[in-house]
Design a protein around this motif. Structure first.
Motif, PDB file in Angstrom:
ATOM      1  N   THR A   1       0.961  -1.020   0.049  1.00  0.00           N
ATOM      2  CA  THR A   1       0.253   0.125   0.117  1.00  0.00           C
ATOM      3  C   THR A   1       0.876   0.779  -0.225  1.00  0.00           C
ATOM      4  O   THR A   1       0.460   2.194  -1.037  1.00  0.00           O
ATOM      5  CB  THR A   1      -0.962  -0.185   1.423  1.00  0.00           C
ATOM      6  OG1 THR A   1      -1.602  -1.082   1.471  1.00  0.00           O
ATOM      7  CG2 THR A   1      -1.621   1.558   1.152  1.00  0.00           C
TER       8      THR A   1
ATOM      9  N   ASN B   1       9.345  -6.804  -5.302  1.00  0.00           N
ATOM     10  CA  ASN B   1       8.603  -7.053  -4.389  1.00  0.00           C
ATOM     11  C   ASN B   1       8.063  -9.203  -4.251  1.00  0.00           C
ATOM     12  O   ASN B   1       8.732  -9.335  -5.186  1.00  0.00           O
ATOM     13  CB  ASN B   1       7.108  -6.638  -4.398  1.00  0.00           C
ATOM     14  CG  ASN B   1       6.374  -6.823  -3.329  1.00  0.00           C
ATOM     15  OD1 ASN B   1       6.391  -6.185  -2.994  1.00  0.00           O
ATOM     16  ND2 ASN B   1       5.318  -7.773  -3.831  1.00  0.00           N
TER      17      ASN B   1
ATOM     18  N   LYS C   1       3.275  -7.488  -8.407  1.00  0.00           N
ATOM     19  CA  LYS C   1       2.917  -5.914  -7.829  1.00  0.00           C
ATOM     20  C   LYS C   1       4.000  -5.200  -8.589  1.00  0.00           C
ATOM     21  O   LYS C   1       3.750  -4.251  -8.001  1.00  0.00           O
ATOM     22  CB  LYS C   1       2.947  -5.896  -6.299  1.00  0.00           C
ATOM     23  CG  LYS C   1       2.066  -6.851  -6.022  1.00  0.00           C
ATOM     24  CD  LYS C   1       1.898  -6.251  -4.113  1.00  0.00           C
ATOM     25  CE  LYS C   1       0.501  -7.191  -3.323  1.00  0.00           C
ATOM     26  NZ  LYS C   1       1.121  -7.604  -1.728  1.00  0.00           N
TER      27      LYS C   1
ATOM     28  N   LYS D   1       0.310  -3.638  15.981  1.00  0.00           N
ATOM     29  CA  LYS D   1       1.346  -4.736  15.860  1.00  0.00           C
ATOM     30  C   LYS D   1       2.092  -3.284  15.926  1.00  0.00           C
ATOM     31  O   LYS D   1       3.084  -3.606  17.220  1.00  0.00           O
ATOM     32  CB  LYS D   1       1.806  -4.117  14.638  1.00  0.00           C
ATOM     33  CG  LYS D   1       3.139  -5.304  13.400  1.00  0.00           C
ATOM     34  CD  LYS D   1       3.713  -3.682  13.432  1.00  0.00           C
ATOM     35  CE  LYS D   1       3.222  -3.371  11.998  1.00  0.00           C
ATOM     36  NZ  LYS D   1       4.682  -2.334  11.258  1.00  0.00           N
TER      37      LYS D   1
HETATM   38  P1  NAP Z   1       1.125  -4.030   3.340  1.00  0.00           P
HETATM   39  O1  NAP Z   1       0.434  -3.006   2.281  1.00  0.00           O
HETATM   40  O2  NAP Z   1       0.739  -4.655   4.146  1.00  0.00           O
HETATM   41  O3  NAP Z   1       2.617  -4.463   1.903  1.00  0.00           O
HETATM   42  C1  NAP Z   1       3.519  -4.609   3.229  1.00  0.00           C
HETATM   43  C2  NAP Z   1       4.510  -5.262   2.543  1.00  0.00           C
HETATM   44  O4  NAP Z   1       5.355  -6.146   3.262  1.00  0.00           O
HETATM   45  C3  NAP Z   1       4.359  -5.933   0.502  1.00  0.00           C
HETATM   46  O5  NAP Z   1       5.525  -5.302  -0.379  1.00  0.00           O
HETATM   47  C4  NAP Z   1       4.813  -7.501   1.205  1.00  0.00           C
HETATM   48  O6  NAP Z   1       4.666  -8.296   0.086  1.00  0.00           O
HETATM   49  C5  NAP Z   1       5.824  -7.851   2.221  1.00  0.00           C
HETATM   50  N1  NAP Z   1       5.672  -8.539   2.937  1.00  0.00           N
HETATM   51  C6  NAP Z   1       5.899  -8.559   3.825  1.00  0.00           C
HETATM   52  N2  NAP Z   1       6.429  -9.717   4.643  1.00  0.00           N
HETATM   53  C7  NAP Z   1       7.503 -10.309   3.973  1.00  0.00           C
HETATM   54  C8  NAP Z   1       7.942 -10.622   4.069  1.00  0.00           C
HETATM   55  N3  NAP Z   1       8.933 -12.136   4.694  1.00  0.00           N
HETATM   56  N4  NAP Z   1       8.998 -10.804   3.216  1.00  0.00           N
HETATM   57  C9  NAP Z   1       8.825  -9.930   1.756  1.00  0.00           C
HETATM   58  N5  NAP Z   1       8.830  -8.806   1.607  1.00  0.00           N
HETATM   59  C10 NAP Z   1       7.226  -9.143   2.771  1.00  0.00           C
HETATM   60  O7  NAP Z   1       1.406  -2.599   4.320  1.00  0.00           O
HETATM   61  P2  NAP Z   1       2.036  -1.548   4.076  1.00  0.00           P
HETATM   62  O8  NAP Z   1       0.890  -0.224   4.472  1.00  0.00           O
HETATM   63  O9  NAP Z   1       2.206  -0.923   2.034  1.00  0.00           O
HETATM   64  O10 NAP Z   1       3.348  -1.090   5.328  1.00  0.00           O
HETATM   65  C11 NAP Z   1       4.206  -1.397   5.314  1.00  0.00           C
HETATM   66  C12 NAP Z   1       4.810  -0.658   6.245  1.00  0.00           C
HETATM   67  O11 NAP Z   1       4.772   1.160   6.502  1.00  0.00           O
HETATM   68  C13 NAP Z   1       4.757  -1.303   7.760  1.00  0.00           C
HETATM   69  O12 NAP Z   1       5.674  -1.157   8.495  1.00  0.00           O
HETATM   70  C14 NAP Z   1       3.487  -0.034   7.888  1.00  0.00           C
HETATM   71  O13 NAP Z   1       3.680  -0.202   9.498  1.00  0.00           O
HETATM   72  C15 NAP Z   1       4.097   1.256   7.723  1.00  0.00           C
HETATM   73  N6  NAP Z   1       3.455   2.036   7.355  1.00  0.00           N
HETATM   74  C16 NAP Z   1       2.059   2.022   7.125  1.00  0.00           C
HETATM   75  C17 NAP Z   1       0.704   2.885   6.100  1.00  0.00           C
HETATM   76  C18 NAP Z   1      -0.334   2.705   6.021  1.00  0.00           C
HETATM   77  O14 NAP Z   1      -1.442   3.430   5.862  1.00  0.00           O
HETATM   78  N7  NAP Z   1      -0.748   1.751   5.473  1.00  0.00           N
HETATM   79  C19 NAP Z   1       1.737   4.342   7.098  1.00  0.00           C
HETATM   80  C20 NAP Z   1       2.568   4.328   7.820  1.00  0.00           C
HETATM   81  C21 NAP Z   1       3.785   3.526   7.770  1.00  0.00           C
HETATM   82  P3  NAP Z   1       4.040  -8.854  -0.289  1.00  0.00           P
HETATM   83  O15 NAP Z   1       3.144  -8.618  -1.601  1.00  0.00           O
HETATM   84  O16 NAP Z   1       4.859 -10.513  -0.950  1.00  0.00           O
HETATM   85  O17 NAP Z   1       3.160  -9.827   0.370  1.00  0.00           O
END
Ligand code: NAP
Length: 286
Positions: A11, A31, A36, A239
């Motif tokens: 995301t 990724n 993606k 988390k």
């Molecule tokens: P997300 O949409 O759930 O995406 C997670 C990403 O991590 C995907 O690219 C996923 O790959 C990858 N991933 C997960 N487990 C993995 C593994 N074992 N090995 C390799 N890749 C792995 O998460 P997001 O919302 O973008 O958030 C990412 C980070 O930013 C998190 O730490 C979150 O707390 C932080 N954050 C999020 C937001 C928000 O509003 N969403 C705001 C600020 C900070 P796949 O596609 O292959 O599953």
């Protein structure tokens, strides 16, 4: 032109990587689920088969993945980015993790002679799309200075907070407050409703007074409509609450309000609401 690597196209990662590409940088992406990568490759990004390959091909590699386990996997795993780092290169982890995880990655980067910066971001999907994130960086100051043009593309402000761990702690403190406020709002709306008040009138009154804030304005009306389109997924909010509470434990701080709020997020998670927006915690008050 400096070649930039980007690991993690979820995301947050996808719009951030797109912005870097639009900013005129040559970009190499990876990724875990390679599908993606398509929207980036369509716009000119180069594809890598592993985090290691990204780091081998780039001067600076950025990563933003789910949680500490994922951050360790893409950095230190068998085909992790640190295996591709050589002296002088930079690795920047934008994921929200705990300070201990960040320091583990820093130590491994140092062994490779590479530079490391933790740089979790504040702001969700829309600020990521608009390049309006807040960057909370700590670690190698030279790398921070070098990355400022990238941070200028990704965010509206960036903060250099000192030694590795300080960025992680700042991010967890920010999200702990946000999570507690979200639960407090849900509880207030539930109380108003139960007492026969119009809960939207509560939102209006709150907005006129000293606790008026963008979070309540953004999430309150959607909560009342029962709409929880995902900006920040509830599973990530929980988390972050967990990581903040663990940090509190380690520091001997009693985080009473956050402990109670975390119970509500856990309840919402076990009800199957993890992929919805964090504001879906309102559902457990009904
Ligand atoms: P997300 O949409 O759930 O995406 C997670 C990403 O991590 C995907 O690219 C996923 O790959 C990858 N991933 C997960 N487990 C993995 C593994 N074992 N090995 C390799 N890749 C792995 O998460 P997001 O919302 O973008 O958030 C990412 C980070 O930013 C998190 O730490 C979150 O707390 C932080 N954050 C999020 C937001 C928000 O509003 N969403 C705001 C600020 C900070 P796949 O596609 O292959 O599953």
């Amino acid at each position: 032109m400096q070649k930039i690597g980007f690991i993690g196209l979820g995301t947050m990662g996808t719009p951030m990587a797109l912005n870097i590409l639009r900013g005129g940088f040559e970009l190499v992406v990876y990724n875990r689920n390679a599908l993606k990568c398509a929207p980036l490759v369509d716009k000119g990004a180069l594809l890598a088969a592993s985090p290691m390959e990204v780091a081998e091909r780039c001067e600076i590699t950025l990563a933003i993945v789910s949680d500490p386990e994922a951050a360790l996997e893409v950095a230190l795993g068998p085909a992790g980015a640190l295996k591709g780092l050589s002296p002088g290169k930079g690795y920047i982890d934008l994921s929200t993790v705990d300070a201990v995880t960040s320091r583990r990655i820093e130590a491994a980067a140092a062994e490779a002679g590479a530079r490391f910066l933790e740089a979790p971001v504040s702001g969700s999907k829309k600020p990521a799309e608009e390049g309006n994130l807040i960057i909370l960086a700590a670690g190698d100051k030279g790398l921070y200075d070098e990355a400022l043009p990238l941070f200028g593309i990704l965010g509206k402000s960036s903060h250099y907070l000192g030694a590795v761990g300080q960025g992680a702690m700042m991010k967890l403190a920010v999200n702990m407050v946000m999570g507690s406020m979200t639960v407090a709002l849900a509880e207030g709306l539930s109380l108003a409703k139960g007492a026969g008040l119009d809960p939207s009138a509560l939102l209006a009154v709150l907005d006129e007074g000293v606790v008026s804030n963008p979070l309540f304005r953004l999430k309150g009306p959607a909560m009342l409509r029962g709409e929880f389109p995902t900006a920040f997924p509830l599973k990530h909010m929980q988390k972050d609450m967990r990581l903040a509470l663990e940090a509190g434990d380690a520091a001997g701080s009693a985080l009473t309000v956050a402990t109670a709020a975390n119970e509500k997020f856990l309840e919402a998670l076990s009800d199957g609401n993890g992929e919805e927006d964090m504001s879906a915690v309102y559902k457990v008050f009904k």
